[in-house]
Scaffold this active site. Structure first.
Site, PDB file in Angstrom:
ATOM      1  N   HIS A  49       0.806  -1.217   0.000  1.00 41.44           N
ATOM      2  CA  HIS A  49       0.000   0.000   0.000  1.00 41.44           C
ATOM      3  C   HIS A  49       0.841   1.270   0.000  1.00 41.44           C
ATOM      4  O   HIS A  49       0.288   2.365  -0.071  1.00 41.44           O
ATOM      5  CB  HIS A  49      -0.926   0.017   1.219  1.00 41.44           C
ATOM      6  N   ARG A  75       7.082  -5.320   3.288  1.00 44.84           N
ATOM      7  CA  ARG A  75       5.785  -5.956   3.069  1.00 44.84           C
ATOM      8  C   ARG A  75       5.593  -6.009   1.564  1.00 44.84           C
ATOM      9  O   ARG A  75       5.443  -4.983   0.900  1.00 44.84           O
ATOM     10  CB  ARG A  75       4.630  -5.202   3.712  1.00 44.84           C
ATOM     11  N   GLU A 150      -5.158 -11.234   8.703  1.00 45.94           N
ATOM     12  CA  GLU A 150      -5.968 -10.025   8.542  1.00 45.94           C
ATOM     13  C   GLU A 150      -7.321 -10.288   7.899  1.00 45.94           C
ATOM     14  O   GLU A 150      -8.062  -9.352   7.610  1.00 45.94           O
ATOM     15  CB  GLU A 150      -5.187  -9.005   7.702  1.00 45.94           C
ATOM     16  N   ASP A 176      -7.435  -4.320   8.475  1.00 47.12           N
ATOM     17  CA  ASP A 176      -8.200  -5.379   7.822  1.00 47.12           C
ATOM     18  C   ASP A 176      -8.790  -6.345   8.847  1.00 47.12           C
ATOM     19  O   ASP A 176      -9.889  -6.861   8.649  1.00 47.12           O
ATOM     20  CB  ASP A 176      -7.322  -6.138   6.832  1.00 47.12           C
TER      21      ASP A 176
END
Length: 267
Positions: A49, A75, A150, A176
């Protein structure tokens, strides 16, 4: 970053010793370098993200390593060989893999991160060979793999996920996860009880399996709380969030002082 630093961090996580990291979403290597020198155990770059592409990940990892203090983690954007392999080739000590729903997903992440015979990572370490390896066995020993919990399926299958051979830990994505347990939005107070129960379930599953449990947090105070609750490592906020918060705080302070001074002069 030296191989000794990478190996020590891997040892620390596998021994479930507490660690604190920072989250970076900006393609700003100079800022990342400064953060990496502050004393955090690791800095995680968000390629899912975050606002940085592969060159941003590469430059960010070099900036972290320049401080010889923190290790760099990434990530990755997806649970596949290419995304995981490129992050590791660029020099990441560990990968945080999103949307892991089953033990099979976790096993795929491990296989993508490890060289044969442990996995199926393609050999071409590029920058990472400067400090880990170039022998595959050395890289396997220093490389960490974390599966994100998540989703509803991930939560339901957390015990099986934690039992995955070669998995070093799990990592909670709280936004999430809040939605997964019925929240209308991250931080929804209506599901506080369900959310806290999920956090306990996840931490207990990791502890039972003997692996690390990590979690993202919005602030140092929350990070300390999660460590007290039994989480092994915790990541704080993000560079973008803190930039906005500090800029606003200074703006508010400036306007408040100016208004106060004006009022004093008028009186």
């Amino acid at each position: 970053m030296t191989s000794e630093l990478a190996l020590e961090f891997a040892r620390k996580i596998r021994a479930r010793e507490q660690a604190v990291g920072y989250w970076a979403v900006l393609d700003a290597p100079v800022a990342t370098e400064r953060i990496g020198r502050l004393g955090y155990d690791y800095v995680a770059l968000d390629a899912q993200h975050g606002l940085l592409g592969y060159s941003g990940v590469l430059n960010g990892l070099m900036a972290i390593d320049a401080g010889h203090t923190a290790v760099g983690m990434v990530r990755v954007e997806d649970n596949n060989l290419t995304a995981i392999g490129k992050a590791l080739d660029a020099g990441a000590v560990g990968v945080i893999v999103p949307l892991v729903n089953t033990a099979a997903d976790a096993a795929a992440a491990v296989a993508a991160a490890k060289y044969p015979p442990m996995g199926g990572r393609s050999y071409g370490p590029m920058r990472s060979a400067l400090r880990i390896g170039p022998k595959p066995a050395d890289s396997n020993a220093a490389t960490l793999v974390f599966a994100m919990i998540e989703t509803p399926d991930g939560l339901a299958n957390v015990k099986e996920i934690c039992a995955t051979p070669g998995l070093d830990g799990i990592y909670v994505g709280p936004s999430d996860l809040a939605i997964a347990v019925g929240g209308a939005f991250p931080g929804d107070p209506a599901i506080e009880t369900e959310f806290n129960a999920a956090l306990e379930t996840i931490a207990e599953a990791a502890a039972s399996a003997g692996i690390a449990a990590g979690i993202h947090t919005p602030a140092g105070e929350v990070a300390a709380q999660r460590l007290r609750q039994g989480y092994t490592f915790t990541t704080i906020a993000s560079d973008l969030t803190h930039l906005e918060q500090i800029a606003k705080a200074h703006l508010d302070a400036a306007r408040s002082d100016a208004t106060s001074d004006a009022g004093t002069k008028e009186s």
